[in-house]
Design an enzyme around this catalytic site. Structure first.
Site, PDB file in Angstrom:
ATOM      1  N   LEU A   1       0.878  -0.975   0.022  1.00  0.00           N
ATOM      2  CA  LEU A   1      -0.058   0.153   0.108  1.00  0.00           C
ATOM      3  C   LEU A   1       1.024   1.135  -0.175  1.00  0.00           C
ATOM      4  O   LEU A   1       1.745   1.250   0.688  1.00  0.00           O
ATOM      5  CB  LEU A   1      -0.861   0.088   1.415  1.00  0.00           C
ATOM      6  CG  LEU A   1      -2.091  -0.712   1.187  1.00  0.00           C
ATOM      7  CD1 LEU A   1      -2.935  -0.614   2.584  1.00  0.00           C
ATOM      8  CD2 LEU A   1      -3.252  -0.311   0.065  1.00  0.00           C
ATOM      9  N   ASP A   2       0.556   2.278  -0.872  1.00  0.00           N
ATOM     10  CA  ASP A   2       1.247   3.483  -0.632  1.00  0.00           C
ATOM     11  C   ASP A   2       1.276   3.951   0.541  1.00  0.00           C
ATOM     12  O   ASP A   2       0.339   3.881   1.272  1.00  0.00           O
ATOM     13  CB  ASP A   2       0.744   4.692  -1.730  1.00  0.00           C
ATOM     14  CG  ASP A   2       0.704   4.322  -3.218  1.00  0.00           C
ATOM     15  OD1 ASP A   2       1.743   3.551  -3.428  1.00  0.00           O
ATOM     16  OD2 ASP A   2      -0.125   4.603  -4.017  1.00  0.00           O
ATOM     17  N   PRO A   3       2.381   4.986   1.143  1.00  0.00           N
ATOM     18  CA  PRO A   3       2.132   5.284   2.173  1.00  0.00           C
ATOM     19  C   PRO A   3       0.948   6.257   2.632  1.00  0.00           C
ATOM     20  O   PRO A   3       0.437   6.119   3.706  1.00  0.00           O
ATOM     21  CB  PRO A   3       3.620   6.451   2.158  1.00  0.00           C
ATOM     22  CG  PRO A   3       4.544   5.587   1.337  1.00  0.00           C
ATOM     23  CD  PRO A   3       3.558   4.983   0.331  1.00  0.00           C
TER      24      PRO A   3
ATOM     25  N   ALA B   1      -1.840   5.726   1.722  1.00  0.00           N
ATOM     26  CA  ALA B   1      -3.118   4.831   1.715  1.00  0.00           C
ATOM     27  C   ALA B   1      -2.977   4.206   3.307  1.00  0.00           C
ATOM     28  O   ALA B   1      -2.197   4.072   4.053  1.00  0.00           O
ATOM     29  CB  ALA B   1      -2.980   3.621   0.902  1.00  0.00           C
TER      30      ALA B   1
END
Length: 315
Positions: free
Chosen positions: A46-48, A50
């Site tokens: 997951l992107d930071p 998110a």
């Protein structure tokens, strides 16, 4: 001499609720330390920016994490219209602003319908995909742009949750490899004003999670837990009690129960004879002895199975 792994032999699956602003790997390491586990791995970055569901596998469960990597996902996102950023999300720099023409909910639903089914996406430069061994995001940070081939993904459903003059909230059910940032940008382009996402939360991965699209807590049980909830458990036993059993990762596969003689053969790398009625040749199945999970086997012929991926705790 082999280096001894530090930590405890913890096995199982944690449904971690990743907080915003933390990388998936940092969240993984925090969870691993809280469980004092020797080994851990997650099942999809997951992107930071998110938040949401990040299944973390401990110990022997890591052997089966690939089955979740291939799973479908569900996300909830906030899309801001009228602004395009270099990253496709709110953490990037605005590179273009355009006026947002008035539109009705029916207009928006009509555009969303164009992005359901099998679609093509050009992966963003700010992604972990690699070019000549280097992640694209490293090149993007240097101001470089590499031509990327479109990829086919499937958007199973989009549900418009709310909308206003600045943007809308959307829930998306999609296949693996779908970039929600890119989907939002493409929708903004179709609306003629550009867009980026300002929030992203993963609600579901494979059988795990809860969504508005399917109003159940989870297909297989368990709930997302924050790092703070784990830390609040005072002892090791109560923290390990939060884990789901490792075979939940392969719960979609058929079940085979064997006696001690067949189990011993399989655990020693040999084939075993067993009733395989209803199972396809070369198909995988979960293996159990006295309801204890031993790993995965493959059907090599009618009435015959062979070991494929066994757990060390089975011996």
């Amino acid at each position: 001499m082999a280096r001894r792994r530090r930590g405890l032999p913890v096995n199982g699956v944690l449904l971690l609720d990743k907080p915003q602003g933390m990388s998936s790997n940092f969240a993984l390491q925090r969870a691993r330390r809280l469980l004092q586990a020797q080994k851990a791995g997650h099942t999809g970055t997951l992107d930071p920016m998110a938040t949401g569901l990040l299944p973390v596998c401990f110990g022997e469960a890591t052997k089966f994490s690939s089955h979740l990597l291939e799973s479908d996902k569900v996300y909830r996102t906030r899309v801001r219209l009228g602004e395009t950023t270099d990253t496709g999300d709110a953490e990037g720099t605005v590179v273009e602003r355009r006026p947002v023409e008035p539109f009705s909910e029916a207009d928006l639903e009509g555009v969303l319908a164009r992005f359901r089914g099998v679609i093509e996406q050009v992966p963003p430069m700010y992604s972990a995909l690699k070019h000549q061994g280097r992640p694209l995001y490293e090149l993007a940070r240097q101001g470089k742009s590499i031509e990327r081939a479109p990829r086919r993904v499937t958007v199973y459903d989009t549900r418009l949750l709310s909308s206003d003059t600045e943007g809308f909230d959307l829930e998306v059910a999609c296949s693996k490899g779908t970039y929600i940032r890119t989907l939002a940008e493409d929708i903004g382009h179709a609306l003629g004003c550009g867009a980026h996402i300002t929030a992203l939360r993963r609600l579901k991965t494979g059988p795990f999670g809860a969504t508005a699209l399917k109003d159940t807590a989870s297909d297989v049980g368990g709930e997302m837990l924050t790092l703070e909830q784990i830390e609040a458990r005072e002892d090791q036993a109560s923290r390990e009690a939060l884990l789901l059993p490792m075979d939940i990762l392969v719960s979609h596969l058929p079940w085979l129960d064997v006696d001690d003689a067949a189990a011993d053969r399989l655990l020693h790398g040999q084939r075993a004879s067993i009733d395989t009625t209803g199972l396809a040749k070369d198909g995988l199945a979960r293996l159990y002895r006295n309801q204890a999970f031993l790993g995965l086997v493959a059907v090599t012929a009618a009435g015959e199975i062979a070991p494929r991926r066994l757990v060390a705790t089975a011996w």
